[in-house]
Design a protein around this motif. Structure first.
Motif, PDB file in Angstrom:
ATOM      1  N   ARG A 134      11.406   9.517 -11.916  1.00 43.86           N
ATOM      2  CA  ARG A 134      11.211   8.103 -11.607  1.00 43.86           C
ATOM      3  C   ARG A 134       9.730   7.760 -11.760  1.00 43.86           C
ATOM      4  O   ARG A 134       8.848   8.556 -11.409  1.00 43.86           O
ATOM      5  CB  ARG A 134      11.603   7.778 -10.162  1.00 43.86           C
ATOM      6  CG  ARG A 134      12.988   8.204  -9.736  1.00 43.86           C
ATOM      7  CD  ARG A 134      14.046   7.186 -10.118  1.00 43.86           C
ATOM      8  NE  ARG A 134      15.288   7.504  -9.443  1.00 43.86           N
ATOM      9  CZ  ARG A 134      16.140   8.456  -9.824  1.00 43.86           C
ATOM     10  NH1 ARG A 134      15.858   9.198 -10.903  1.00 43.86           N
ATOM     11  NH2 ARG A 134      17.256   8.691  -9.148  1.00 43.86           N
ATOM     12  N   LEU A 136       6.437   5.897 -10.463  1.00 42.29           N
ATOM     13  CA  LEU A 136       5.955   5.450  -9.146  1.00 42.29           C
ATOM     14  C   LEU A 136       5.678   3.952  -9.152  1.00 42.29           C
ATOM     15  O   LEU A 136       5.440   3.373  -8.096  1.00 42.29           O
ATOM     16  CB  LEU A 136       4.686   6.215  -8.754  1.00 42.29           C
ATOM     17  CG  LEU A 136       4.861   7.697  -8.428  1.00 42.29           C
ATOM     18  CD1 LEU A 136       3.554   8.286  -7.897  1.00 42.29           C
ATOM     19  CD2 LEU A 136       5.984   7.917  -7.422  1.00 42.29           C
ATOM     20  N   TYR A 137       5.677   3.340 -10.331  1.00 43.42           N
ATOM     21  CA  TYR A 137       5.556   1.889 -10.420  1.00 43.42           C
ATOM     22  C   TYR A 137       6.955   1.280 -10.394  1.00 43.42           C
ATOM     23  O   TYR A 137       7.940   1.946 -10.695  1.00 43.42           O
ATOM     24  CB  TYR A 137       4.858   1.468 -11.710  1.00 43.42           C
ATOM     25  CG  TYR A 137       3.431   1.933 -11.855  1.00 43.42           C
ATOM     26  CD1 TYR A 137       2.681   2.335 -10.755  1.00 43.42           C
ATOM     27  CD2 TYR A 137       2.823   1.983 -13.112  1.00 43.42           C
ATOM     28  CE1 TYR A 137       1.377   2.761 -10.895  1.00 43.42           C
ATOM     29  CE2 TYR A 137       1.515   2.399 -13.266  1.00 43.42           C
ATOM     30  CZ  TYR A 137       0.795   2.789 -12.165  1.00 43.42           C
ATOM     31  OH  TYR A 137      -0.499   3.212 -12.311  1.00 43.42           O
ATOM     32  N   GLU A 138       7.034  -0.003 -10.095  1.00 45.29           N
ATOM     33  CA  GLU A 138       8.325  -0.673 -10.112  1.00 45.29           C
ATOM     34  C   GLU A 138       8.153  -2.145 -10.434  1.00 45.29           C
ATOM     35  O   GLU A 138       7.030  -2.670 -10.439  1.00 45.29           O
ATOM     36  CB  GLU A 138       9.053  -0.496  -8.782  1.00 45.29           C
ATOM     37  CG  GLU A 138       8.371  -1.097  -7.586  1.00 45.29           C
ATOM     38  CD  GLU A 138       9.153  -0.839  -6.294  1.00 45.29           C
ATOM     39  OE1 GLU A 138       8.958  -1.615  -5.349  1.00 45.29           O
ATOM     40  OE2 GLU A 138       9.948   0.116  -6.241  1.00 45.29           O
ATOM     41  N   ASP A 185      14.324  10.216  -4.306  1.00 43.81           N
ATOM     42  CA  ASP A 185      13.988   8.828  -3.964  1.00 43.81           C
ATOM     43  C   ASP A 185      13.149   8.751  -2.695  1.00 43.81           C
ATOM     44  O   ASP A 185      12.277   7.880  -2.576  1.00 43.81           O
ATOM     45  CB  ASP A 185      15.262   7.990  -3.811  1.00 43.81           C
ATOM     46  CG  ASP A 185      15.925   7.700  -5.147  1.00 43.81           C
ATOM     47  OD1 ASP A 185      15.216   7.754  -6.178  1.00 43.81           O
ATOM     48  OD2 ASP A 185      17.142   7.419  -5.166  1.00 43.81           O
ATOM     49  N   GLU A 186      13.387   9.659  -1.755  1.00 43.55           N
ATOM     50  CA  GLU A 186      12.581   9.675  -0.526  1.00 43.55           C
ATOM     51  C   GLU A 186      11.153  10.144  -0.814  1.00 43.55           C
ATOM     52  O   GLU A 186      10.189   9.607  -0.255  1.00 43.55           O
ATOM     53  CB  GLU A 186      13.243  10.580   0.511  1.00 43.55           C
ATOM     54  CG  GLU A 186      14.581  10.075   1.020  1.00 43.55           C
ATOM     55  CD  GLU A 186      15.215  11.059   1.990  1.00 43.55           C
ATOM     56  OE1 GLU A 186      15.140  10.810   3.204  1.00 43.55           O
ATOM     57  OE2 GLU A 186      15.763  12.078   1.515  1.00 43.55           O
ATOM     58  N   ARG A 188       9.608   9.808  -3.659  1.00 34.34           N
ATOM     59  CA  ARG A 188       8.976   8.690  -4.376  1.00 34.34           C
ATOM     60  C   ARG A 188       8.539   7.606  -3.397  1.00 34.34           C
ATOM     61  O   ARG A 188       7.439   7.062  -3.497  1.00 34.34           O
ATOM     62  CB  ARG A 188       9.955   8.113  -5.396  1.00 34.34           C
ATOM     63  CG  ARG A 188       9.424   6.880  -6.137  1.00 34.34           C
ATOM     64  CD  ARG A 188      10.471   6.346  -7.112  1.00 34.34           C
ATOM     65  NE  ARG A 188       9.964   5.180  -7.813  1.00 34.34           N
ATOM     66  CZ  ARG A 188      10.117   3.936  -7.398  1.00 34.34           C
ATOM     67  NH1 ARG A 188      10.749   3.686  -6.233  1.00 34.34           N
ATOM     68  NH2 ARG A 188       9.626   2.919  -8.095  1.00 34.34           N
ATOM     69  N   ARG A 189       9.406   7.264  -2.442  1.00 36.48           N
ATOM     70  CA  ARG A 189       9.077   6.215  -1.472  1.00 36.48           C
ATOM     71  C   ARG A 189       7.841   6.597  -0.664  1.00 36.48           C
ATOM     72  O   ARG A 189       6.960   5.758  -0.406  1.00 36.48           O
ATOM     73  CB  ARG A 189      10.266   5.990  -0.532  1.00 36.48           C
ATOM     74  CG  ARG A 189      10.130   4.759   0.375  1.00 36.48           C
ATOM     75  CD  ARG A 189      11.365   4.572   1.233  1.00 36.48           C
ATOM     76  NE  ARG A 189      12.575   4.514   0.423  1.00 36.48           N
ATOM     77  CZ  ARG A 189      13.553   5.411   0.459  1.00 36.48           C
ATOM     78  NH1 ARG A 189      13.461   6.480   1.260  1.00 36.48           N
ATOM     79  NH2 ARG A 189      14.617   5.295  -0.294  1.00 36.48           N
ATOM     80  N   HIS A 190       7.730   7.863  -0.285  1.00 35.27           N
ATOM     81  CA  HIS A 190       6.561   8.319   0.470  1.00 35.27           C
ATOM     82  C   HIS A 190       5.294   8.237  -0.375  1.00 35.27           C
ATOM     83  O   HIS A 190       4.254   7.745   0.089  1.00 35.27           O
ATOM     84  CB  HIS A 190       6.785   9.754   0.959  1.00 35.27           C
ATOM     85  CG  HIS A 190       5.598  10.360   1.620  1.00 35.27           C
ATOM     86  ND1 HIS A 190       5.195  10.011   2.904  1.00 35.27           N
ATOM     87  CD2 HIS A 190       4.685  11.275   1.174  1.00 35.27           C
ATOM     88  CE1 HIS A 190       4.103  10.687   3.221  1.00 35.27           C
ATOM     89  NE2 HIS A 190       3.780  11.468   2.189  1.00 35.27           N
ATOM     90  N   ARG A 192       4.606   6.369  -2.942  1.00 32.76           N
ATOM     91  CA  ARG A 192       4.209   5.006  -3.296  1.00 32.76           C
ATOM     92  C   ARG A 192       3.323   4.363  -2.228  1.00 32.76           C
ATOM     93  O   ARG A 192       2.561   3.435  -2.522  1.00 32.76           O
ATOM     94  CB  ARG A 192       5.455   4.139  -3.525  1.00 32.76           C
ATOM     95  CG  ARG A 192       6.024   4.275  -4.929  1.00 32.76           C
ATOM     96  CD  ARG A 192       7.221   3.348  -5.137  1.00 32.76           C
ATOM     97  NE  ARG A 192       6.970   1.991  -4.680  1.00 32.76           N
ATOM     98  CZ  ARG A 192       6.268   1.072  -5.358  1.00 32.76           C
ATOM     99  NH1 ARG A 192       5.744   1.384  -6.542  1.00 32.76           N
ATOM    100  NH2 ARG A 192       6.096  -0.129  -4.863  1.00 32.76           N
ATOM    101  N   ARG A 193       3.376   4.854  -1.017  1.00 34.26           N
ATOM    102  CA  ARG A 193       2.542   4.299   0.057  1.00 34.26           C
ATOM    103  C   ARG A 193       1.057   4.527  -0.181  1.00 34.26           C
ATOM    104  O   ARG A 193       0.222   3.872   0.442  1.00 34.26           O
ATOM    105  CB  ARG A 193       2.938   4.924   1.400  1.00 34.26           C
ATOM    106  CG  ARG A 193       4.357   4.600   1.848  1.00 34.26           C
ATOM    107  CD  ARG A 193       4.751   5.427   3.055  1.00 34.26           C
ATOM    108  NE  ARG A 193       6.139   5.206   3.432  1.00 34.26           N
ATOM    109  CZ  ARG A 193       6.880   6.053   4.132  1.00 34.26           C
ATOM    110  NH1 ARG A 193       6.329   7.211   4.530  1.00 34.26           N
ATOM    111  NH2 ARG A 193       8.126   5.782   4.427  1.00 34.26           N
TER     112      ARG A 193
END
Length: 381
Positions: A134, A136-138, A185-186, A188-190, A192-193
């Protein structure tokens, strides 16, 4: 693409195989490249010479990733799916084997965070693989930056992707490795912070390339226990390259931390990162000078070469040549023309003191043109 035994002609028009019709400075057939399965051979066909690694040549061997210039066009030659092997038993080869073994031995899930700006090869490997990855940008902006984004990829224990990542990317700062019990996904979510952080004494948010192995160790070592716990999160282990070795940082024994809001880079972080940036530039500059201007380095040992680079950095900054590229060009000019070219060479003095140049880039470009005109040196920078 050139297959073994084939010759590719490059020029402005037929009978060239690769055409660059918009470059009026190219000959109809300017140069030829021949691939014999082991070496890429360059032969000039223009009579004017072709630039190879910053030197005008009639013929030569093009190294993987080699830089060429003909007319007003730059070219690079790559060997697809082939990396330059290190000799068996060499420190580089032994180091990569150890890194691969250590990463494969991890009990929890292994991930890599890869910086695609380091090499187009990274995204090609990801797209060829069957592993989940994935950006890290969206969002719309993230889609537009697909070719320059950092990616996190899950690497199962028997992943076929891990070996080329280590073999081709280790030592070239492609990214960092993580071990975590969390799902992709978890993770990645971490991560991205920490893409956008605040900086002490400055307003707004700033982009933070925490996944750059050149700087991640300096950043982590400058963190307080609470900051480290916040960055590493629950049971996260980070592996990153340092020279030929694999460095490790984990959250074991650290306090729990769930501080909300953006991460704050303190003055201590910035000071540590600045030192790392300068040290990294010095190391890369030393290697570049040895490879591209070796004849001008003479018998200088590493200590003498480092001193000359540090002296050049200070002098470059005194002329507001404060960007990395501008400083690099200034230092190159010192090696080609002499340490005091800024006061002893008339065109150097004129360019460096010309008030019409309003940016480091403009002044650096003028130096590049002058070096080619007056010294016959063309810089691949």
């Amino acid at each position: 693409m050139i297959v073994p035994g084939q010759i590719a002609r490059v020029g402005r028009s037929a009978p060239s195989d690769l055409l660059v019709p918009h470059d009026d400075k190219l000959a109809d057939v300017h140069f030829e490249l021949e691939w014999d399965g082991a070496r890429c051979l360059l032969r000039d066909a223009s009579g004017e010479g072709t630039w190879l690694g910053g030197e005008r040549v009639r013929e030569g061997v093009v190294p993987p990733g080699g830089w060429l210039r003909a007319g007003e066009t730059d070219f690079s030659a790559y060997v697809e799916r082939v990396h330059q092997p290190f000799p068996a038993g060499s420190p580089q080869q032994d180091s990569k084997a150890q890194v691969l073994g250590l990463l494969r031995a991890q009990s929890a899930s292994l991930y890599a965070v890869l910086d695609t700006t380091r090499s187009p090869r990274i995204l090609a490997l990801l797209r060829e693989s069957v592993e989940d990855y994935r950006s890290l940008y969206e969002g719309v902006k993230g889609d537009a930056l697909e070719e320059q984004a950092p990616y996190v990829v899950h690497l199962p224990r028997e992943s076929a992707l891990l070996e080329p990542l280590v073999h081709e990317g280790w030592g070239h700062r492609w990214g960092i490795y993580l071990v975590s019990p969390l799902a992709l996904d978890e993770v990645r979510r971490h991560l991205r912070r920490f893409l956008r952080v605040e900086m002490e004494g400055r307003s707004g948010f700033h982009y933070f390339r925490f996944y750059d192995p050149r700087y991640v160790g300096h950043f982590l070592n400058a963190c307080s226990p609470l900051e480290l716990a916040r960055f590493l999160g629950p049971n996260l282990i980070i592996f990153y390259e340092k020279g030929l070795s694999l460095e490790r940082m984990e959250a074991r024994g650290l306090p729990q931390c769930s501080t909300p809001g953006a991460f704050m880079l303190r003055h201590e972080h910035m000071h540590s990162l600045k030192r790392a940036v300068v040290h990294d530039f010095e190391e890369r500059m030393m290697a570049w000078l040895r490879n591209h201007l070796g004849s001008y380095c003479g018998e200088m040992d590493d200590a003498q070469l480092l001193w000359a680079i540090q002296d050049g950095l200070m002098r470059a900054h005194s002329y507001n040549m404060v960007t990395e590229r501008a400083a690099c060009i200034y230092i190159c000019a010192q090696f080609v023309c002499g340490r005091d070219f800024d006061v002893e060479v008339s065109w150097g003095t004129q360019i460096l003191n010309d008030s019409r140049f309003t940016s480091p880039t403009e002044r650096a470009r003028a130096l590049v043109r002058a070096l080619e005109l007056h010294r016959g040196i063309q810089l691949p920078v």
